[in-house]
Design a protein around this motif. Sequence first.
Motif, PDB file in Angstrom:
ATOM      1  N   ASP A 186       0.798  -1.226   0.000  1.00 15.29           N
ATOM      2  CA  ASP A 186       0.000   0.000   0.000  1.00 15.29           C
ATOM      3  C   ASP A 186       0.834   1.281   0.000  1.00 15.29           C
ATOM      4  O   ASP A 186       0.364   2.357   0.370  1.00 15.29           O
ATOM      5  N   SER A 187       2.091   1.160  -0.423  1.00 13.11           N
ATOM      6  CA  SER A 187       2.966   2.329  -0.510  1.00 13.11           C
ATOM      7  C   SER A 187       3.584   2.395  -1.903  1.00 13.11           C
ATOM      8  O   SER A 187       4.086   1.396  -2.420  1.00 13.11           O
ATOM      9  N   LYS A 188       3.513   3.581  -2.535  1.00 12.64           N
ATOM     10  CA  LYS A 188       4.102   3.770  -3.855  1.00 12.64           C
ATOM     11  C   LYS A 188       5.202   4.829  -3.770  1.00 12.64           C
ATOM     12  O   LYS A 188       4.967   5.928  -3.272  1.00 12.64           O
ATOM     13  N   ASN A 189       6.390   4.482  -4.259  1.00  9.01           N
ATOM     14  CA  ASN A 189       7.523   5.393  -4.196  1.00  9.01           C
ATOM     15  C   ASN A 189       8.223   5.478  -5.546  1.00  9.01           C
ATOM     16  O   ASN A 189       8.456   4.459  -6.203  1.00  9.01           O
ATOM     17  N   ARG A 190       8.551   6.701  -5.950  1.00 13.87           N
ATOM     18  CA  ARG A 190       9.190   6.962  -7.233  1.00 13.87           C
ATOM     19  C   ARG A 190      10.695   7.159  -7.035  1.00 13.87           C
ATOM     20  O   ARG A 190      11.129   7.791  -6.074  1.00 13.87           O
ATOM     21  N   PHE A 191      11.491   6.629  -7.974  1.00 14.87           N
ATOM     22  CA  PHE A 191      12.942   6.728  -7.879  1.00 14.87           C
ATOM     23  C   PHE A 191      13.538   7.123  -9.231  1.00 14.87           C
ATOM     24  O   PHE A 191      13.097   6.651 -10.275  1.00 14.87           O
ATOM     25  N   ASP A 192      14.562   7.971  -9.191  1.00 15.79           N
ATOM     26  CA  ASP A 192      15.331   8.288 -10.392  1.00 15.79           C
ATOM     27  C   ASP A 192      16.421   7.225 -10.551  1.00 15.79           C
ATOM     28  O   ASP A 192      17.130   6.894  -9.594  1.00 15.79           O
ATOM     29  N   ILE A 193      16.528   6.708 -11.759  1.00 18.06           N
ATOM     30  CA  ILE A 193      17.499   5.649 -12.075  1.00 18.06           C
ATOM     31  C   ILE A 193      18.513   6.189 -13.081  1.00 18.06           C
ATOM     32  O   ILE A 193      18.136   6.816 -14.085  1.00 18.06           O
ATOM     33  N   TYR A 194      19.791   5.927 -12.840  1.00 13.95           N
ATOM     34  CA  TYR A 194      20.859   6.354 -13.746  1.00 13.95           C
ATOM     35  C   TYR A 194      21.661   5.127 -14.188  1.00 13.95           C
ATOM     36  O   TYR A 194      21.879   4.204 -13.396  1.00 13.95           O
ATOM     37  N   PHE A 195      22.086   5.120 -15.438  1.00 14.90           N
ATOM     38  CA  PHE A 195      22.829   3.960 -15.932  1.00 14.90           C
ATOM     39  C   PHE A 195      23.876   4.369 -16.952  1.00 14.90           C
ATOM     40  O   PHE A 195      23.762   5.402 -17.615  1.00 14.90           O
TER      41      PHE A 195
END
Length: 208
Positions: A186-195
């Motif tokens: 019940d938790s939504k979290n956004r993340f920036d991804i670098y590659f």
Amino acid sequence: MPVYKTLQPNSQTTVKIWKITESYDELFQAVKLKPESLTRVLGMKSELHQRGFLSVRCLLAELGYSDFDLYYDQNGKPHLKDGRHISITHSFTFSGVVISDKKTGIDIEKNREKVKLIAHKFSNYEFCYLSEDEIDYVKKLTVIWGAKEALYKLYATPGLSFYNHILVIPFDLNEGQTTAWIDYKDSKNRFDIYFLEFEDFTCVYTVT
């Protein structure tokens, strides 16, 4: 060899990558290990894993730390005694460490055709935009795998599933970044991804 690559995604975060060209003996002589780490490295059956383990300690030294500053919690997540956040990875002939004031995760993977055989285990939503006919299909799968590994290390929560709970948004390999979501309990979290890619390896990292 010295550090292969250094990245500074922001003023509070440093990523360092090591190309493992040294022998086991050379790496062993270059670092000091606490007793439990010595027991661990001596018990490894693969010299490749031993060299990876020791090269990570070389990277710690480059970042101003030692093996004595590092400890692991009950979930196997590494921590630094000064409270800064750390994530560790090694794959074949490369290792990497990221240290930040914020939660972070890193992964290095070799680009291999084998990833197509296991893609169904870690990809779900991503098949909506992936196509096996793409020239860069293997590289994109490797980025997705690496992103999920990095986020798993950051989140460090038992029960989190690559397949069910982590989504990587469509991306262009040339852009070197994308977005991912963790939808869990019940938790939504956004993340920036670098590659980034180097010598047929892909490094993926994230910082909250």
